[in-house]
Design an enzyme around this catalytic site. Structure first.
Site, PDB file in Angstrom:
ATOM      1  N   CYS A   1      62.444  90.097  82.415  1.00 52.47           N
ATOM      2  CA  CYS A   1      61.789  90.735  81.272  1.00 52.47           C
ATOM      3  C   CYS A   1      61.880  92.229  81.523  1.00 52.47           C
ATOM      4  CB  CYS A   1      60.342  90.297  81.108  1.00 52.47           C
ATOM      5  SG  CYS A   1      59.598  90.983  79.603  1.00 52.47           S
TER       6      CYS A   1
ATOM      7  N   ASN B   1      57.699  88.136  69.971  1.00 49.93           N
ATOM      8  CA  ASN B   1      58.792  87.817  70.888  1.00 49.93           C
ATOM      9  C   ASN B   1      59.594  86.596  70.448  1.00 49.93           C
ATOM     10  OD1 ASN B   1      60.098  88.792  73.234  1.00 49.93           O
ATOM     11  ND2 ASN B   1      59.300  87.067  74.413  1.00 49.93           N
TER      12      ASN B   1
ATOM     13  N   CYS C   1      67.244  93.984  76.274  1.00 46.32           N
ATOM     14  CA  CYS C   1      66.182  92.967  76.245  1.00 46.32           C
ATOM     15  C   CYS C   1      66.838  91.618  76.462  1.00 46.32           C
ATOM     16  CB  CYS C   1      65.469  92.995  74.897  1.00 46.32           C
ATOM     17  SG  CYS C   1      64.272  91.658  74.659  1.00 46.32           S
ATOM     18  N   VAL C   2      66.336  90.817  77.420  1.00 41.25           N
ATOM     19  CA  VAL C   2      66.947  89.508  77.645  1.00 41.25           C
ATOM     20  C   VAL C   2      66.533  88.478  76.603  1.00 41.25           C
ATOM     21  CG1 VAL C   2      67.280  89.797  80.116  1.00 41.25           C
ATOM     22  CG2 VAL C   2      65.132  88.864  79.270  1.00 41.25           C
ATOM     23  N   GLN C   3      65.591  88.812  75.730  1.00 38.60           N
ATOM     24  CA  GLN C   3      65.186  87.885  74.670  1.00 38.60           C
ATOM     25  C   GLN C   3      66.027  88.068  73.414  1.00 38.60           C
ATOM     26  OE1 GLN C   3      63.882  85.195  74.021  1.00 38.60           O
ATOM     27  NE2 GLN C   3      62.241  85.154  72.519  1.00 38.60           N
TER      28      GLN C   3
END
Length: 251
Positions: free
Chosen positions: A80, A167, A198-200
């Protein structure tokens, strides 16, 4: 030495992309290389991407590292990015050392990778002193990412904030649209573009396409994290069609 690796993933509870893109890259790699990978997750509670929730979530990373060390993972990835960067310059080093100590105190040993540290390392491996970036965050959080990068001697020429606070909604963004966003960035003088800080925010299907379009290296928090995972496992950091960083040409 074993060619079968267990990858531990420390995941925000509302993240739906890390366990998609990182396995996808490593599964693509397995088609051409002898190593195999399995993936094991522990989750930290976080629903909304704001400084208060991110700081509370970060405390949970110790528990996650402890749980994953019980599974004797070969590497742990804390992915994150903004949870680290919102806590001030250099915090990824503090976090990585703290989590390593948690693992060691459980009589285990595994290198710790953070997406925040990996992104900085990845940009520097590309020898990019200036970058342009795209984030899903509200502008104040994007500014914290910019401050963090610039404290690491990486100048941010331009940024686009998509301003998605939920998110789960970040994870539903269409990565195809990132190509259009990248085309709007000011990249003059940039040595690289961070397609997703951002890994999301899904980006993998567009990393190579954006790089081909822009004519400069394109990376993401996820591709940088995979580079560091592979490097810490002492295997070649190569993944097909994932941008210059994972092309096998970076020394």
């Amino acid at each position: 030495m074993s060619n079968n690796f267990r990858v531990g993933l420390i995941v925000p509870s509302s993240n739906t992309t890390m366990e998609t893109e990182i396995p996808a890259m490593l599964h693509n790699r397995m088609k051409e290389h002898p190593e195999t990978f399995t993936f094991h997750s522990a989750r930290m509670r976080m629903k909304h991407v704001n400084a208060e929730e991110l700081k509370k979530m970060d405390i949970d990373s110790d528990r996650c590292a402890l749980e994953l060390s019980d599974a004797r993972c070969d590497v742990l990835a804390y992915a994150c990015l903004v949870a680290i960067m919102c806590q001030g310059p250099g915090y990824h080093q503090i976090s990585e050392k703290r989590l390593a100590k948690v693992v060691e105190e459980n009589a285990e040993r595994a290198p710790i990778v953070s997406s925040a540290g990996a992104l900085i390392t990845g940009i520097k491996r590309l020898k990019a002193k200036k970058v342009s970036i795209i984030t899903p965050y509200m502008k104040p959080l994007t500014n914290q990412v910019i401050d963090y990068l610039e404290a690491s001697e990486i100048e941010v020429i331009d940024s686009i904030s998509l301003e998605v606070a939920d998110n789960l909604e970040v994870g539903r963004l269409d990565p195809v649209h990132l190509i259009d966003h990248a085309a709007r960035l000011n990249c003059k003088g940039a040595g690289a573009v961070v397609l997703s800080a951002c890994v999301q925010m899904p980006s993998l299907p567009s990393v190579q396409k954006a790089e081909d379009l822009l004519g400069i290296p394109v990376l993401s928090a996820a591709t940088a994290t995979v580079y560091e995972i592979l490097s810490n496992l002492n295997v070649a950091p190569i993944v097909p069609n994932a941008g210059s960083l994972l092309s096998g040409t970076i020394k």
